[in-house]
Scaffold this active site. Structure first.
Site, mmCIF file in Angstrom:
data_model
loop_
_atom_site.group_PDB
_atom_site.id
_atom_site.type_symbol
_atom_site.label_atom_id
_atom_site.label_comp_id
_atom_site.label_asym_id
_atom_site.label_seq_id
_atom_site.Cartn_x
_atom_site.Cartn_y
_atom_site.Cartn_z
ATOM 1 N N GLU A 186 0.853 -1.181 0.000
ATOM 2 C CA GLU A 186 0.000 0.000 0.000
ATOM 3 C C GLU A 186 0.898 1.244 0.000
ATOM 4 O O GLU A 186 1.420 1.614 -1.035
ATOM 5 C CB GLU A 186 -1.014 -0.077 1.149
ATOM 6 C CG GLU A 186 -1.978 -1.248 0.891
ATOM 7 C CD GLU A 186 -3.159 -1.339 1.833
ATOM 8 O OE1 GLU A 186 -3.254 -0.586 2.812
ATOM 9 O OE2 GLU A 186 -4.023 -2.208 1.570
HETATM 10 C C1 HEC Z 1 -3.227 0.775 -2.010
HETATM 11 C C2 HEC Z 1 -4.574 1.224 -1.780
HETATM 12 C C3 HEC Z 1 -4.901 1.677 -0.367
HETATM 13 C C4 HEC Z 1 -4.389 2.761 0.300
HETATM 14 C C5 HEC Z 1 -3.329 3.740 -0.154
HETATM 15 C C6 HEC Z 1 -5.127 2.831 1.550
HETATM 16 N N1 HEC Z 1 -6.020 1.814 1.629
HETATM 17 FE FE1 HEC Z 1 -7.368 1.543 3.090
HETATM 18 N N2 HEC Z 1 -7.817 -0.265 2.343
HETATM 19 C C7 HEC Z 1 -7.307 -0.810 1.170
HETATM 20 C C8 HEC Z 1 -7.635 -2.212 1.090
HETATM 21 C C9 HEC Z 1 -7.273 -3.167 -0.029
HETATM 22 C C10 HEC Z 1 -8.372 -2.507 2.256
HETATM 23 C C11 HEC Z 1 -8.953 -3.876 2.632
HETATM 24 C C12 HEC Z 1 -7.851 -4.817 3.051
HETATM 25 C C13 HEC Z 1 -8.366 -6.079 3.679
HETATM 26 O O1 HEC Z 1 -9.536 -6.124 4.065
HETATM 27 O O2 HEC Z 1 -7.603 -7.033 3.826
HETATM 28 C C14 HEC Z 1 -8.486 -1.260 3.010
HETATM 29 C C15 HEC Z 1 -9.210 -1.101 4.183
HETATM 30 C C16 HEC Z 1 -9.371 0.104 4.837
HETATM 31 C C17 HEC Z 1 -10.289 0.335 5.933
HETATM 32 C C18 HEC Z 1 -11.265 -0.670 6.519
HETATM 33 C C19 HEC Z 1 -12.642 -0.431 5.970
HETATM 34 C C20 HEC Z 1 -13.623 -1.442 6.468
HETATM 35 O O3 HEC Z 1 -14.811 -1.135 6.489
HETATM 36 O O4 HEC Z 1 -13.195 -2.547 6.811
HETATM 37 C C21 HEC Z 1 -10.122 1.631 6.336
HETATM 38 C C22 HEC Z 1 -10.879 2.378 7.453
HETATM 39 C C23 HEC Z 1 -9.084 2.191 5.513
HETATM 40 N N3 HEC Z 1 -8.670 1.252 4.599
HETATM 41 C C24 HEC Z 1 -8.565 3.475 5.657
HETATM 42 C C25 HEC Z 1 -7.403 3.887 5.019
HETATM 43 C C26 HEC Z 1 -6.612 5.039 5.404
HETATM 44 C C27 HEC Z 1 -6.934 5.981 6.576
HETATM 45 C C28 HEC Z 1 -5.563 5.117 4.541
HETATM 46 C C29 HEC Z 1 -4.412 6.087 4.548
HETATM 47 C C30 HEC Z 1 -3.602 6.090 5.767
HETATM 48 C C31 HEC Z 1 -5.727 4.016 3.599
HETATM 49 N N4 HEC Z 1 -6.828 3.281 3.943
HETATM 50 C C32 HEC Z 1 -4.897 3.800 2.514
HETATM 51 C C33 HEC Z 1 -6.592 -0.102 0.217
HETATM 52 C C34 HEC Z 1 -5.901 1.071 0.495
#
Ligand code: HEC
Ligand code: HEC
Length: 378
Positions: A176
């Site tokens: 990520e």
């Molecule tokens: C590369 C793309 C990417 C980036 C950049 C990213 N995310 Fe995500 N995010 C994901 C993915 C893929 C998942 C799910 C992973 C899993 O469930 O295993 C996720 C899951 C989440 C969730 C959980 C949502 C739920 O309902 O379960 C949250 C909240 C979240 N991210 C917030 C953030 C925040 C805050 C940042 C920055 C610090 C961020 N993400 C950066 C791809 C990204």
């Protein structure tokens, strides 16, 4: 608020009338069952309109399995549960917003949280699997963030127990943002523009991992779905839903069985189910919740996503396997088929067991179109 107060008042009045009727006439007949609104060639939309003209609490009873603790659909609450040690003060939320949109949180300064969680796409990215810094690809799709403020457990597999715990994960994750937390914090410390907002939010101009997590969590907790036709309908505008979408609402609650898992204001039970997409024994196997708990009851189970703004969130499912909603609905209608290789023994203890709530539903093409119209109105 107003509508709520009114609904309660109506309920109070109904309850009072009912009590009076019962005490005055103990032999009173039960109310006649609601008409089922089926017509010779489909559904009678005018009949459904009469049933759904009432406030949601008086809609016809849904068809849900015994033991399902369903709640009626409704408006999304304005306020999400907030931990006592991280109050969502305007200063924290504003700081979290800046951080969420700041690509400098990633190692090479190229990818912000919003780079994957794009506001106009229900906070997803439109890709089947998430793509991180340097184009490295993750294993799952970027989920919408609309249920996150209300969910007791986060991620597709529920491995995080709070937003504060969750939000810093993606910064360090190599596929990520690829930025070890101490370095990410040092980067922020070196940026003068964050000193004043940090002080306003936390009383210190010196960022650390805990306050970074708190600021991001405070912001994520304020995310709400964009208001849609369904919200206008819930607020009393009967014309906001087309005949098709209204029929879809009824099917969603009844014959199609969707309300068994997608219920309440966000259309999720926040639970985990195997709906048959684990690809067990195949190249893209993902055993979901089981990989966290190692409890066989969790084999192939994923968290039920919110369906708010769902039409914008595709491609759908934890692996982005469905590029269009109609295909997805056809698969639900067929009970999701069977993706486990034929050679896999029924008795195999690791064979994921599809939820009994996922089964063929005998919807015809017009009914699938109606469900589709309803999903588009969410
Ligand atoms: C590369 C793309 C990417 C980036 C950049 C990213 N995310 Fe995500 N995010 C994901 C993915 C893929 C998942 C799910 C992973 C899993 O469930 O295993 C996720 C899951 C989440 C969730 C959980 C949502 C739920 O309902 O379960 C949250 C909240 C979240 N991210 C917030 C953030 C925040 C805050 C940042 C920055 C610090 C961020 N993400 C950066 C791809 C990204
Ligand atoms: C047994 C519980 C259950 C039932 C019943 C159910 N769903 Fe789901 N739904 C889930 C789960 C769990 C997922 C995520 C599965 C995954 O990613 O592997 C999901 C995913 C979805 C998605 C994709 C959302 C996204 O953001 O990827 C849509 C759309 C959806 N369901 C609509 C429906 C409709 C329409 C019905 C009724 C025909 C229905 N569901 C019935 C549990 C259920």
């Amino acid at each position: 608020m107003k509508t709520h107060a009114r609904t309660h008042a109506i309920h109070g009045l109904r309850a009072a009338c009912l009590a009076a009727a019962l005490s005055a006439a103990p032999t009173a007949l039960p109310a006649p069952a609601a008409p089922d609104c089926r017509a010779a060639n489909g559904w009678d939309a005018a009949c459904l309109r009469r049933l759904y003209a009432a406030p949601a609490a008086a809609w016809p009873a849904p068809e849900v399995e015994a033991g399902v603790a369903w709640q009626e659909l409704g408006p999304v609450p304005a306020v999400a549960p907030t931990p006592a040690d991280n109050p969502g003060t305007p200063a924290r939320v504003e700081l979290g917003r800046r951080l969420f949109f700041d690509p400098r949180l990633s190692a090479k300064g190229e990818l912000s949280c919003a780079g994957c969680h794009r506001p106009e796409k229900a906070f997803t990215d439109g890709k089947p699997l998430a793509v991180g810094e340097d184009r490295l690809m993750g294993r799952r799709r970027t989920p919408p963030l609309l249920a996150a403020p209300f969910a007791p457990r986060l991620f597709w597999d529920g491995r995080a127990g709070s937003l504060e715990e969750q939000v810093v994960g993606p910064i360090a994750n190599p596929v990520e943002m690829n930025h070890p937390l101490p370095q990410a914090v040092a980067r922020i410390k070196g940026l003068d523009e964050y000193r004043a907002p940090w002080r306003a939010a936390f009383g210190t101009a010196d960022p650390d991992e805990a306050t970074l997590a708190q600021a991001l969590a405070a912001f994520v907790r304020t995310l709400r779905p964009e208001a849609t036709a369904f919200d206008r309908f819930l607020a009393g505008d009967a014309a906001a839903l087309s005949d098709g979408a209204l029929t879809g609402l009824h099917l969603f609650r009844t014959k199609a069985g969707c309300l068994n898992c997608h219920y309440g204001p966000l259309l999720t039970d926040h639970g985990f189910h195997d709906i048959g997409l684990s690809f067990y024994g195949r190249r893209n196997q993902d055993l979901g919740r089981f990989e966290v708990t190692r409890n066989k009851a969790d084999l192939g189970a994923f968290r039920t996503p919110s369906l708010r703004n769902v039409a914008r969130a595709g491609p759908w499912m934890h692996n982005g396997i469905f590029p269009d909603l109609k295909g997805l609905l056809r698969m639900y209608n067929a009970g999701m088929g069977n993706l486990t290789p034929k050679a896999t023994a029924e008795a195999d203890p690791y064979r994921p067991r599809k939820s009994p709530l996922i089964r063929a539903r005998q919807l015809d093409e017009a009914e699938i179109d109606a469900l589709h119209a309803f999903l588009e109105a969410l």
